[in-house]
Write a protein that holds these residues in place. Structure first.
Motif: not given
Length: 156
Positions: A102-130
């Motif tokens: 899950v963390g790896i998949a979220l890193v992939g989405i965050a690194s290609s996110a077109d908007d800041e909201a998606t990026y930060w959503q992924c960062m918070e979800a990565i933190d929760a998964a970790d």
């Protein structure tokens, strides 16, 4: 359905995800499943796991909360299909792997996110998964410690 089968299904679905929306749905499904497994372990699991299991339930719930809940058809919520834990060690080993993926998949989405909201959503979800994965690893450690104590008692 038992926990390991549901986790394997989630791992396959996550690996087969096409595009960010589908992967985010699978990430949410994985967090919901982790929450359900944590709840089961907190109630029915070995006593030494109950505190960490409650923590897993809270962290995985936070992981679901930072993501938009997907629009799932009736019967598609894997967490609702959980009927038994089976072997706690096996379930936790598989769950730890799923949360890592899950963390790896979220890193992939965050690194290609077109908007800041998606990026930060992924960062918070990565933190929760970790953090959820850390709880799973701690429960596995406690099970290993328990298994070390039992043979020593029998030998003494």
């Amino acid at each position: 359905m038992d926990a390991v089968r549901l986790i394997v299904t989630s791992r396959r679905a996550l690996a087969g995800g096409r595009g960010a929306p589908e992967i985010m749905t699978e990430v949410w499904q994985a967090q919901a499943l982790a929450q359900a497994i944590g709840s089961r372990l907190a109630v029915f699991g070995p006593p030494e796991l109950r505190g960490e299991a409650l923590g897993l339930t809270e962290l995985a719930g936070r992981g679901c909360g930072v993501l938009q809940a997907p629009d799932l058809a009736d019967g598609d919520l894997r967490a609702a299909q959980l009927t038994e834990l089976g072997d706690a060690r096996q379930a936790l080993m598989h769950l730890g792997s799923l949360l890592g993926e899950v963390g790896i998949a979220l890193v992939g989405i965050a690194s290609s996110a077109d908007d800041e909201a998606t990026y930060w959503q992924c960062m918070e979800a990565i933190d929760a998964a970790d953090e959820s994965r850390d709880r799973v690893l701690e429960m596995l450690r406690r099970l290993a410690d328990r298994d070390q104590v039992v043979p020593e008692r029998e030998a003494g």
